[in-house]
Design a protein around this motif. Structure first.
Motif, mmCIF file in Angstrom:
data_model
loop_
_atom_site.group_PDB
_atom_site.id
_atom_site.type_symbol
_atom_site.label_atom_id
_atom_site.label_comp_id
_atom_site.label_asym_id
_atom_site.label_seq_id
_atom_site.Cartn_x
_atom_site.Cartn_y
_atom_site.Cartn_z
ATOM 1 N N UNK A 7 0.484 7.088 -14.253
ATOM 2 C CA UNK A 7 0.134 6.244 -13.113
ATOM 3 C C UNK A 7 1.311 5.988 -12.179
ATOM 4 N N UNK A 8 2.484 6.451 -12.532
ATOM 5 C CA UNK A 8 3.665 6.204 -11.698
ATOM 6 C C UNK A 8 3.976 7.366 -10.760
ATOM 7 N N UNK A 9 3.107 8.371 -10.694
ATOM 8 C CA UNK A 9 3.425 9.569 -9.903
ATOM 9 C C UNK A 9 3.696 9.276 -8.437
ATOM 10 N N UNK A 10 2.834 8.501 -7.789
ATOM 11 C CA UNK A 10 3.064 8.227 -6.358
ATOM 12 C C UNK A 10 4.329 7.389 -6.171
ATOM 13 N N UNK A 32 5.243 10.665 3.303
ATOM 14 C CA UNK A 32 4.559 9.784 2.367
ATOM 15 C C UNK A 32 5.371 8.500 2.297
ATOM 16 N N UNK A 33 4.746 7.411 1.918
ATOM 17 C CA UNK A 33 5.501 6.175 1.835
ATOM 18 C C UNK A 33 4.799 5.091 1.052
ATOM 19 N N UNK A 34 5.479 3.978 0.986
ATOM 20 C CA UNK A 34 4.991 2.806 0.262
ATOM 21 C C UNK A 34 5.450 1.573 1.018
ATOM 22 N N UNK A 35 4.568 0.599 1.144
ATOM 23 C CA UNK A 35 4.917 -0.700 1.706
ATOM 24 C C UNK A 35 4.947 -1.683 0.545
ATOM 25 N N UNK A 61 0.835 -1.209 0.000
ATOM 26 C CA UNK A 61 0.000 0.000 0.000
ATOM 27 C C UNK A 61 0.867 1.257 0.000
ATOM 28 N N UNK A 62 0.238 2.361 -0.343
ATOM 29 C CA UNK A 62 0.852 3.673 -0.155
ATOM 30 C C UNK A 62 0.393 4.207 1.188
ATOM 31 N N UNK A 75 5.908 -0.588 -7.117
ATOM 32 C CA UNK A 75 4.963 0.476 -6.768
ATOM 33 C C UNK A 75 4.199 0.959 -7.995
ATOM 34 N N UNK A 76 4.861 0.992 -9.143
ATOM 35 C CA UNK A 76 4.177 1.370 -10.389
ATOM 36 C C UNK A 76 3.051 0.398 -10.700
ATOM 37 N N UNK A 77 3.345 -0.890 -10.601
ATOM 38 C CA UNK A 77 2.311 -1.910 -10.861
ATOM 39 C C UNK A 77 1.175 -1.793 -9.846
ATOM 40 N N UNK A 78 1.516 -1.600 -8.595
ATOM 41 C CA UNK A 78 0.485 -1.480 -7.559
ATOM 42 C C UNK A 78 -0.414 -0.279 -7.836
ATOM 43 N N UNK A 79 0.172 0.773 -8.382
ATOM 44 C CA UNK A 79 -0.587 2.012 -8.611
ATOM 45 C C UNK A 79 -1.291 2.049 -9.967
#
Length: 182
Positions: free
Chosen positions: A64-67, A26-29, A4-5, A99-103
């Motif tokens: 879609x890769x911004x986050x 901000x972060x990402x798991x 998750x973000x 993270x790109x795929x997740x987002x």
């Protein structure tokens, strides 16, 4: 821990009108449960995409890769976190793919983005004193620099060798093949 973000990306433009400053943490798991936390006050440049790739991959802050780019920028040593080893940059590049795929990026999009940032990582390791110049647009000339040509050639070699696998390749195989071709 589920992938998750964490938080919401809130930024302001920096004085140079190109970078952004993160106003809140901000972060990402990642899928393995590792938390990639970016502190407020970090400076971001939008995925550390070399200018030479903007017409291929997309320009910063778009897509879609911004986050994913917020987390990647910090962990590859941009802005507020400059002393990052090449090993840690590679780990951040791998996280960026995930993270790109997740987002919402397709596997092909995430793979192309990954190859782009890996070329940037390669260049930063080869030419550390010139690292910043590949991420800043040059409005004074429409001519391609020798650096742009070098980066584009490196990317093209990766793309043409891996193109038929980009829809299905996993990150470990992609990383291995990119390592072999770099």
């Amino acid at each position: 821990m589920a992938e998750r973000f964490i938080g919401t990306v809130k930024t302001i433009w920096s004085a140079n009108h190109r970078d952004m400053k993160l106003l809140e943490p901000f972060g990402y798991v990642d899928p393995a449960g590792k938390e990639w936390s970016v502190p407020a006050g970090s400076f971001l440049n939008g995925a550390t995409i070399p200018v030479a790739f903007w017409s291929i991959i997309g320009s910063p802050y778009v897509g879609a890769f911004r986050r994913a780019s917020v987390v990647h920028d910090y962990f590859v040593g941009e802005g507020a976190n400059p002393d990052v080893s090449s090993t840690d940059r590679k780990k951040a590049d791998k996280m960026f793919f995930q993270a790109c795929k997740f987002d919402g990026c397709t596997n092909r999009e995430a793979s192309v983005l990954y190859m782009g940032v890996r070329v940037g990582t390669w260049y930063a390791g080869q030419f550390p004193s010139k690292k910043k110049s590949i991420f800043k647009p040059k409005v004074t000339s429409m001519m391609k620099s020798s650096t742009d040509i070098l980066l584009k050639n490196k990317f093209d070699r990766l793309f043409f060798n891996l193109e038929d696998k980009l829809d299905t390749i996993g990150i470990d195989e992609l990383e291995s093949k990119v390592d072999a071709l770099m």
